[in-house]
Design a protein around this motif. Sequence first.
Motif, mmCIF file in Angstrom:
data_model
loop_
_atom_site.group_PDB
_atom_site.id
_atom_site.type_symbol
_atom_site.label_atom_id
_atom_site.label_comp_id
_atom_site.label_asym_id
_atom_site.label_seq_id
_atom_site.Cartn_x
_atom_site.Cartn_y
_atom_site.Cartn_z
ATOM 1 N N GLY A 107 5.425 3.180 11.391
ATOM 2 C CA GLY A 107 5.364 2.191 10.327
ATOM 3 C C GLY A 107 5.973 2.724 9.043
ATOM 4 O O GLY A 107 6.053 3.934 8.834
ATOM 5 N N THR A 108 6.395 1.805 8.183
ATOM 6 C CA THR A 108 7.050 2.146 6.922
ATOM 7 C C THR A 108 6.081 1.952 5.761
ATOM 8 O O THR A 108 5.524 0.862 5.597
ATOM 9 C CB THR A 108 8.288 1.259 6.697
ATOM 10 N N VAL A 109 5.923 3.014 4.963
ATOM 11 C CA VAL A 109 5.088 2.954 3.761
ATOM 12 C C VAL A 109 5.985 2.710 2.554
ATOM 13 O O VAL A 109 7.181 2.997 2.588
ATOM 14 C CB VAL A 109 4.260 4.242 3.576
ATOM 15 N N ILE B 210 -1.505 9.300 21.575
ATOM 16 C CA ILE B 210 -0.893 8.438 20.563
ATOM 17 C C ILE B 210 -0.438 9.314 19.407
ATOM 18 O O ILE B 210 -1.214 10.122 18.904
ATOM 19 C CB ILE B 210 -1.892 7.380 20.050
ATOM 20 N N VAL B 211 0.811 9.146 18.995
ATOM 21 C CA VAL B 211 1.328 9.852 17.824
ATOM 22 C C VAL B 211 1.723 8.803 16.796
ATOM 23 O O VAL B 211 2.521 7.915 17.084
ATOM 24 C CB VAL B 211 2.538 10.751 18.184
ATOM 25 N N VAL B 212 1.130 8.907 15.599
ATOM 26 C CA VAL B 212 1.383 7.953 14.530
ATOM 27 C C VAL B 212 2.386 8.568 13.561
ATOM 28 O O VAL B 212 2.212 9.710 13.127
ATOM 29 C CB VAL B 212 0.079 7.596 13.782
ATOM 30 N N HIS B 213 3.432 7.807 13.239
ATOM 31 C CA HIS B 213 4.442 8.214 12.261
ATOM 32 C C HIS B 213 4.391 7.236 11.093
ATOM 33 O O HIS B 213 4.731 6.065 11.254
ATOM 34 C CB HIS B 213 5.859 8.166 12.858
ATOM 35 N N LEU B 214 3.963 7.711 9.928
ATOM 36 C CA LEU B 214 4.018 6.920 8.702
ATOM 37 C C LEU B 214 5.187 7.470 7.907
ATOM 38 O O LEU B 214 5.205 8.656 7.564
ATOM 39 C CB LEU B 214 2.717 7.050 7.911
ATOM 40 N N MET B 215 6.173 6.624 7.618
ATOM 41 C CA MET B 215 7.427 7.103 7.047
ATOM 42 C C MET B 215 7.886 6.226 5.890
ATOM 43 O O MET B 215 7.664 5.018 5.908
ATOM 44 C CB MET B 215 8.517 7.094 8.126
ATOM 45 N N TYR C 233 -4.530 -2.151 12.014
ATOM 46 C CA TYR C 233 -5.087 -1.487 10.833
ATOM 47 C C TYR C 233 -3.985 -1.182 9.815
ATOM 48 O O TYR C 233 -4.140 -1.440 8.628
ATOM 49 C CB TYR C 233 -5.795 -0.201 11.259
ATOM 50 N N LEU C 234 -2.883 -0.639 10.292
ATOM 51 C CA LEU C 234 -1.783 -0.307 9.395
ATOM 52 C C LEU C 234 -1.211 -1.561 8.734
ATOM 53 O O LEU C 234 -0.931 -1.567 7.537
ATOM 54 C CB LEU C 234 -0.692 0.453 10.146
ATOM 55 N N GLU C 235 -1.051 -2.619 9.502
ATOM 56 C CA GLU C 235 -0.536 -3.875 8.936
ATOM 57 C C GLU C 235 -1.495 -4.433 7.882
ATOM 58 O O GLU C 235 -1.053 -4.947 6.850
ATOM 59 C CB GLU C 235 -0.282 -4.891 10.049
ATOM 60 N N GLU C 236 -2.798 -4.312 8.115
ATOM 61 C CA GLU C 236 -3.784 -4.762 7.135
ATOM 62 C C GLU C 236 -3.681 -3.951 5.844
ATOM 63 O O GLU C 236 -4.059 -4.439 4.772
ATOM 64 C CB GLU C 236 -5.199 -4.633 7.699
ATOM 65 N N HIS C 237 -3.186 -2.721 5.945
ATOM 66 C CA HIS C 237 -3.056 -1.844 4.783
ATOM 67 C C HIS C 237 -1.614 -1.813 4.257
ATOM 68 O O HIS C 237 -1.177 -0.828 3.675
ATOM 69 C CB HIS C 237 -3.574 -0.443 5.123
ATOM 70 N N LYS C 238 -0.909 -2.899 4.484
ATOM 71 C CA LYS C 238 0.422 -3.132 3.908
ATOM 72 C C LYS C 238 1.512 -2.187 4.384
ATOM 73 O O LYS C 238 2.526 -2.022 3.721
ATOM 74 C CB LYS C 238 0.361 -3.106 2.374
ATOM 75 N N VAL C 239 1.318 -1.567 5.552
ATOM 76 C CA VAL C 239 2.395 -0.787 6.158
ATOM 77 C C VAL C 239 3.324 -1.792 6.829
ATOM 78 O O VAL C 239 2.875 -2.690 7.542
ATOM 79 C CB VAL C 239 1.840 0.247 7.165
ATOM 80 N N LYS C 240 4.615 -1.660 6.599
ATOM 81 C CA LYS C 240 5.599 -2.637 7.068
ATOM 82 C C LYS C 240 6.220 -2.225 8.399
ATOM 83 O O LYS C 240 6.299 -1.050 8.739
ATOM 84 C CB LYS C 240 6.722 -2.792 6.037
ATOM 85 N N ASP C 241 6.698 -3.239 9.130
ATOM 86 C CA ASP C 241 7.480 -3.047 10.357
ATOM 87 C C ASP C 241 6.809 -2.088 11.337
ATOM 88 O O ASP C 241 7.452 -1.187 11.901
ATOM 89 C CB ASP C 241 8.890 -2.545 10.023
ATOM 90 N N HIS D 218 1.210 5.471 -1.350
ATOM 91 C CA HIS D 218 0.801 4.576 -0.266
ATOM 92 C C HIS D 218 0.582 5.380 1.010
ATOM 93 O O HIS D 218 -0.423 5.211 1.706
ATOM 94 C CB HIS D 218 1.865 3.492 -0.070
ATOM 95 N N LEU D 219 1.501 6.278 1.308
ATOM 96 C CA LEU D 219 1.397 7.138 2.485
ATOM 97 C C LEU D 219 0.103 7.935 2.460
ATOM 98 O O LEU D 219 -0.648 7.961 3.440
ATOM 99 C CB LEU D 219 2.597 8.092 2.539
ATOM 100 N N LYS D 220 -0.177 8.573 1.328
ATOM 101 C CA LYS D 220 -1.380 9.398 1.216
ATOM 102 C C LYS D 220 -2.648 8.569 1.358
ATOM 103 O O LYS D 220 -3.588 8.972 2.036
ATOM 104 C CB LYS D 220 -1.373 10.146 -0.115
ATOM 105 N N GLY D 221 -2.661 7.392 0.748
ATOM 106 C CA GLY D 221 -3.836 6.534 0.833
ATOM 107 C C GLY D 221 -4.099 6.042 2.245
ATOM 108 O O GLY D 221 -5.224 6.110 2.735
ATOM 109 N N VAL D 222 -3.063 5.559 2.904
ATOM 110 C CA VAL D 222 -3.224 5.047 4.273
ATOM 111 C C VAL D 222 -3.614 6.172 5.226
ATOM 112 O O VAL D 222 -4.520 6.018 6.045
ATOM 113 C CB VAL D 222 -1.927 4.343 4.749
ATOM 114 N N ALA D 223 -2.943 7.317 5.112
ATOM 115 C CA ALA D 223 -3.246 8.449 6.005
ATOM 116 C C ALA D 223 -4.692 8.892 5.814
ATOM 117 O O ALA D 223 -5.407 9.143 6.789
ATOM 118 C CB ALA D 223 -2.288 9.596 5.741
#
Length: 113
Positions: free
Chosen positions: A42-44, A88-93, A15-23, A49-54
């Motif tokens: 994942g890297t935003v 599961i702990v998700v880190h968007l950074m 899902y994150l990769e589909e929403h352009k989150v990198k690595d 971008h962070l706010k939208g994906v979250a």
Amino acid sequence: MRKEIEEKAQKIKEYLEEHKVKDVVVMDLTPDCSWTDCFVVGTVSSVAHLKGVAHQMWGLLKQLGLEVSNRHKTPGDDGWELVDCGDIVVHLMSAELRDFYNLEKLWKKTEEL
């Protein structure tokens, strides 16, 4: 890591990769951690971008049957959003924070899935 948790973490990764989150990586922490099974990191590209994906990710987490213990109505402006789903702990950074904190190196004994 339990198969059910691994499958859910992989769906979050996709899902994150589909929403352009990198690595995006899934890190198995079960050998070294008692409070969670894995991190999804994942890297935003920006705070927007962070706010939208979250914000959009909540539907997926609900669909996967994951309860979020630290849900924020709006993510912070610091470039890092931690979403604690228990197992599961998700880190968007941002790239800068990911480089600085280097969670993969910090938990280097873990195995990437």
